[in-house]
Structures are given as C-alpha cells and as structure tokens.
Write a protein that holds these residues in place. Sequence first.
Motif, mmCIF file in Angstrom:
data_model
loop_
_atom_site.group_PDB
_atom_site.id
_atom_site.type_symbol
_atom_site.label_atom_id
_atom_site.label_comp_id
_atom_site.label_asym_id
_atom_site.label_seq_id
_atom_site.Cartn_x
_atom_site.Cartn_y
_atom_site.Cartn_z
ATOM 1 N N LYS A 164 -37.577 10.471 66.277
ATOM 2 C CA LYS A 164 -39.025 10.435 66.480
ATOM 3 C C LYS A 164 -39.574 11.855 66.475
ATOM 4 C CE LYS A 164 -42.573 8.572 69.574
ATOM 5 N NZ LYS A 164 -42.822 7.850 70.852
ATOM 6 N N PRO A 165 -40.560 12.172 65.600
ATOM 7 C CA PRO A 165 -41.052 13.548 65.500
ATOM 8 C C PRO A 165 -41.806 13.991 66.738
ATOM 9 C CG PRO A 165 -42.368 12.071 64.134
ATOM 10 C CD PRO A 165 -41.228 11.270 64.647
ATOM 11 N N SER A 166 -41.594 15.239 67.102
ATOM 12 C CA SER A 166 -42.369 15.885 68.156
ATOM 13 C C SER A 166 -42.604 17.322 67.718
ATOM 14 C CB SER A 166 -41.623 15.837 69.490
ATOM 15 O OG SER A 166 -40.469 16.659 69.437
ATOM 16 N N ARG A 167 -43.318 18.083 68.511
ATOM 17 C CA ARG A 167 -43.660 19.436 68.090
ATOM 18 C C ARG A 167 -42.424 20.314 67.907
ATOM 19 N NH1 ARG A 167 -47.577 23.084 67.587
ATOM 20 N NH2 ARG A 167 -47.080 25.244 68.093
ATOM 21 N N GLY A 193 -30.641 15.983 67.434
ATOM 22 C CA GLY A 193 -31.973 15.471 67.709
ATOM 23 C C GLY A 193 -33.091 16.114 66.925
ATOM 24 N N PHE A 194 -32.797 16.614 65.702
ATOM 25 C CA PHE A 194 -33.834 17.210 64.857
ATOM 26 C C PHE A 194 -34.068 16.347 63.620
ATOM 27 C CE2 PHE A 194 -32.449 20.750 67.407
ATOM 28 C CZ PHE A 194 -33.610 21.469 67.631
ATOM 29 N N ARG A 195 -35.316 16.347 63.135
ATOM 30 C CA ARG A 195 -35.637 15.582 61.924
ATOM 31 C C ARG A 195 -34.856 16.103 60.725
ATOM 32 N NH1 ARG A 195 -41.335 16.593 60.698
ATOM 33 N NH2 ARG A 195 -40.875 15.330 58.864
ATOM 34 N N ARG A 196 -34.698 17.415 60.652
ATOM 35 C CA ARG A 196 -33.891 18.002 59.570
ATOM 36 C C ARG A 196 -32.999 19.080 60.166
ATOM 37 N NH1 ARG A 196 -36.835 19.558 54.227
ATOM 38 N NH2 ARG A 196 -36.477 17.322 53.925
ATOM 39 N N LEU A 197 -31.719 18.983 59.868
ATOM 40 C CA LEU A 197 -30.746 19.983 60.303
ATOM 41 C C LEU A 197 -30.081 20.560 59.060
ATOM 42 C CD1 LEU A 197 -29.310 21.190 62.894
ATOM 43 C CD2 LEU A 197 -27.455 19.577 62.384
ATOM 44 N N ALA A 212 -42.110 18.969 55.568
ATOM 45 C CA ALA A 212 -43.563 18.955 55.747
ATOM 46 C C ALA A 212 -43.892 18.593 57.191
ATOM 47 C CB ALA A 212 -44.201 17.952 54.792
ATOM 48 N N GLY A 213 -45.045 19.043 57.641
ATOM 49 C CA GLY A 213 -45.507 18.672 58.973
ATOM 50 C C GLY A 213 -45.071 19.596 60.079
ATOM 51 N N MET A 214 -44.282 20.638 59.742
ATOM 52 C CA MET A 214 -43.842 21.546 60.789
ATOM 53 C C MET A 214 -44.981 22.502 61.130
ATOM 54 S SD MET A 214 -40.369 23.799 60.972
ATOM 55 C CE MET A 214 -40.967 25.210 60.067
ATOM 56 N N PRO A 215 -45.308 22.665 62.407
ATOM 57 C CA PRO A 215 -46.409 23.558 62.785
ATOM 58 C C PRO A 215 -46.191 24.979 62.272
ATOM 59 C CG PRO A 215 -45.717 22.233 64.655
ATOM 60 C CD PRO A 215 -44.708 21.999 63.571
ATOM 61 N N SER A 216 -47.251 25.625 61.813
ATOM 62 C CA SER A 216 -47.142 26.991 61.315
ATOM 63 C C SER A 216 -46.748 27.930 62.450
ATOM 64 C CB SER A 216 -48.477 27.434 60.710
ATOM 65 O OG SER A 216 -49.501 27.382 61.676
#
Length: 664
Positions: free
Chosen positions: A258-261, A294-298, A329-333
């Motif tokens: 589940k994505p989070s900041r 626990g990361f969306r992309r490793l 995509a979607g990673m905060p700058s």
Amino acid sequence: MNLLPKSARDFGSVDYWEKFFQQRGKKAFEWYGSYLELCGVLHKYIKPREKVLVIGCGNSELSEQLYDVGYQDIVNIDISEVVLDKGTLDAVLTDEEEKTLQQVDRMLAEVGRVLQVGGRYLCISLAQAHILKKAVGHFSREGWMVRVHQVANSQDQVLEAEPRFSLPVFAFIMTKFRPVPGSALQIFELCAQEQGKPVRLESAERLAEAVRERQQYAWLCSQLYRKAGLGSVSLDLCDGDTGEPRYTLHVVDSPTVKPSRDNHFAIFIIPQGRETEWLFGMEEGRKQLAASAGFRRLITVALHRGQQYEGMDSIQAELSARVMELAPAGMPSQQQVPFLSVGGDIGVRTVQHQNCSPLSGSYVVEDVQGDDKHYFRRLIFLSNRNVVQSEARLLKDASHRAQKKRKKDRKKQRPANTPEDLLAAPGQSIDKSYLCCEHHKAMIAGLALLRNPELLLETPLAMLVVGLGGGSLPLFVHDHFPKSCIDAVEIDPSMLDVATQWFGFSQSERMKVHIADGLDYITSLAGREARPRYNVIMFDVDSKDPTLGMSCPPPAFVDQPFLQKVKSILTPEGVFILNLVCRDLGLKDSVLTGLKAVFPLLYVRRIEGEVNEILFCQLHPEQKLATSELLEMAQALEQTLRKPARGWDDTYILSDMLKTVKIV
C-alpha cells in the motif's frame, strides 16, 4: 494542437515547417532541448571568439542566448527565415532513399567546406541508427574525429510537465582534421555524460552499439517510470573509464504494498560475496526481500569482483543520481531515497587467485565474509558468476589473521579488497570438518542407505566421485571414513591444481584423482573383464553448455546406455547418488523416468531455496525404507561419526537431511 507530421518524411518538407511555425505562433520552439539543457556541451566545444554557423535555426532562442553570454559572431540560416534550431540533420535525413541521401551528402559537404581545420560541427540529434550511420560514416571517412555526447536523458524529460521524447538527445561533435595522405586513422569517442571523460572506441560499429545501449536504457527508464510490474528487469552499470561492469541492478516491484509517502522507493546494497545466496541471487528470493522491506519498488545492487569500493557512503554518492532514473511515478519530489543493506556495510571480498582454464574458462578463487562473521573460500566460474562451484569454510585463526591484516592495510589507506590482501598459507587454512554446500550434506547423508551404517567406519568403503571441483566432497568422506578408498574423476586438470593449492585437498593411498572425462572413465571400467565394484557412486559434475535446461549433470551422464554402465560397476547393495539441477520440467521428468528404468528404487531430496535435487538410486526395490527407518539409520550413522576428536560439525544433523526424502 497537434503539430506532429503524418510521416517522418514530412520533416524534410518546406511546406510542413512553414505551416508548423504558422500554427505555433511566436512562441519559441526548442527542438531537442533549450539553451540551459545544452549549454554544458556547447560551451565545451565552442569558444566565444569563434565564428559560428547555425543551420536550421527555426525560431529557437538559442542563438540569442549564446549572443547574450558572449558569442558575438553567429550566422543563422534556415528554409524559413526565422532564428535557430537543433535537429536539422534529423529533419532532412527522413529516409534512406537515394534522393534524400544525395541531399544530405551535399549538406554535410558544405559543412566541411565552410569549416576551417580544427573547426567543429555540433549536431544535436536523437541519433537514430540511420542518422548515426550516415553522419559518423561521412566524417570518419574524411578523417575527422568523431565524438558523441549524451546531453539529455529521457528521465529528465519524463519528469517534465510536457514530456517530449522517450529517447535521449545526443550531440555529435565532428572535429575537422587536416587530411593526411595515406592515413587510415579514425577516432571514435563517447561521453556518457555532458562533462564526462570521453571513452575511445575501436570502430564506428562499436560507437553505434554504445549509443544503442544508452537509448535502450533511456527507454527502459521511461517505461519503469510510467508503469510498475514490467517483470524481471536487470541491468549492468559500467565503469565510465574502463567500460567494465561495476554494479548489477535488479528492479523488483511489489504491487501489493500500500503506497504511503515514505515507501515508494529504496535501494538495497548486497554485501560482497553474498550475491549468490537465494535471497539475493534468485528472482523469487528478491521478491521475498522486497516484500519484507515494504517498498513499492526495491532495487537490489550487486557489487562486481575486480572493482574497488571504499564503503557504503561512497557507493551511495556514486549511485544516487543514476538510481533516481529508475524511480517509480508518484514519488514526492526532493524525497530522500533510503539505501539499505545487511549489517550496514558492504561486506568483504578478497580475490585470492584468478586464471583461465581451456576447459572451464575464466575462474576466480575468493574469500568472502558470511553473515555469521565466518570467512568462506569459493571457486567461481565467471561464465556463471552467480553460482558457487565449490566452497569451504576457513578456520577461525586464518580468518582472524585476515581481519588483522585488513585493519593494518586500512591504516595504510589501501582498500581492503585489493589483491595484496592475501592469506599466508592458502591451502592450510580450510576447515575440513565443515560442509558448506547443502547438496553435499544431503549426498553424504545418503550413505545411511547402505546396510549397517553404524559399521561403516570399520568396513571397507569403495567410492567413485565424478566431478572434483574444490574437492570438499571426497575429502570429507576420506577424513571421516577411515576405511574408505576413493577414486575421483575430474576432466579439467586446472581444477586439481585449484583444489590442491586453495582448498586443502591432497591425494593419498586411499584418495586417487584421475584426470579424464567421466563418461570415458566409466565406460572403460565397465568394459573390463574384472570390473571394479563400488559401494557408492556420486555424480557432482556441471554442464559447460549454458543453453541446456539442465546444468548438472550433462545430459550424456543420464542416457540409459550410460546408466547401464554405471549399474555394472555398482555393488548390488550399493547406492548411486546424483546431484540434479534441471529447470526444464519436461526434461526432468524424462531424466527421472530413465533413471527409474535402470535403478528401480529412487529417492528424491529437494534442496530448499535451490534448484538442486539429490537423487538416491538403488537396484532392488525390496530394499525400500520407510521414512522412520531411514531416519533411524541416519541417526545411527551420525552417532558413529560423532566420536571424540573426530572434528564433527555440530550443526550438521544427518537425519535432518533425509526428513523430506520422497520415493519416485
């Protein structure tokens, strides 16, 4: 407003460009990048005092901006009477028809005519294959130096509000040399970054290949940014000076997270020497690692042998910019990407020996630190660098000496993994009581299938081992079974040298090594009038053909006619033990069927977390043992081996090796 042409050929049309600028209006169009994106490479190759001719300027503001920073002598030309542009060659060379090629030849000839010796032609291009071929071919034949810069990458453009290209932008810098009659000198160079050091390449074909690799990488980055779950993605990052692989990256997406900041993206540095472990070296293992992290992309990063690394901080500084190109995509700058590892360090790897065998190819012997702080010596064939061919644990005193030497070296500011970091007595520091490989432990446990295993230490035991490697398997039997007599067959004489010098192996009256092809050796034994009979025959031999679905043993070793020869030199109560590594399920079923036709009693033991399966083959199905009986025999053998002063490894439980055995 759609300004794109219907076909690439329209780029060479005057009418198209007139309509293009009429529809676009007065707003400047910066084809292939603005001044800010290109100024690094432009300032490097254009001096303010030089005369500059800009061809195909369009309505770009590039010439105006160059003038503002001190370039006073600029001439702009175009079919439309506006200002400046990039990509003129791309627009003119829309196809490879004869008429188009003639037009391009005239254009490039004029470029050569107006430039003085030492002058440079800078061409901003997407470097499509036909354009690169034409430009590089034309100027290299004229004796010019050809250099290609990558000046913008696709990820920079993907992150913009209005993405332009999925391909990177390149700058061709063609430097005019004075013609030298009879000289065939051609110079080709590539700069992977704007301010990077140029790398000399041997041919135009190699330059084109290098550009194509960067285009493929840029395309991959854009795909990884736009969508997750592309499947297994891996790539090598190479040393900018040598071109040798420095890092191997695997991209692992976990769509169920589940994505989070804070959990978008992370980098995992695999400690040196541990890249062969299941968790890091196999796709399923990396998926498990990513899910637990626990990361969306490793992205897992393996460090290559032969490269020097100062520590985690320097690796992080080296990789930070490059790995961001692989971010989802979607990673905060401006978000900081965490770098993870095991124990917070990069591990220890010392290459002790490297050579090339005519049969096995290039190989290395290296010492690595395990997760339990023990040191291990490994034999690696570089044709399959993620597979450990042989492994042995070093004795603690030798490991301690290595650690003290490393600390002393660090005080001298020498990297810990330099070739000077050698152990004093390479062949004398091996813990011969310890079996590193799980499949070797299972093969030894198979000796419990012999009748009366508790008497094996006092009973003559004739054994044939095909495949020596580092010699750990026959050496263990030799040292723990005092009545054993072992014939080991190895096709590669280099491996006997490696086993003797680096893995503590030695021959004796009870241990003989025969340098021969295992197929020929067994065929010869089976053809004798007085055949020798072995209580145990073990196959632990790898295939040299990577295209096969079975890497151990070579297929010829499990052909039925050859298996009949194996049967003929096995005692009636004996056991034939085979290490099988087969990823092709159909082929594996065929192998098992063939084995069972010759050896009616067949047990299989799968090695957890590996592809290996150990097969225990016997001749008489009535000898079949229930699991409980098999475990009792293994316990009886282990009790016999656990005698005082025999150097038994307390973590090695023979019966545990046979708990999951199944009968085929």
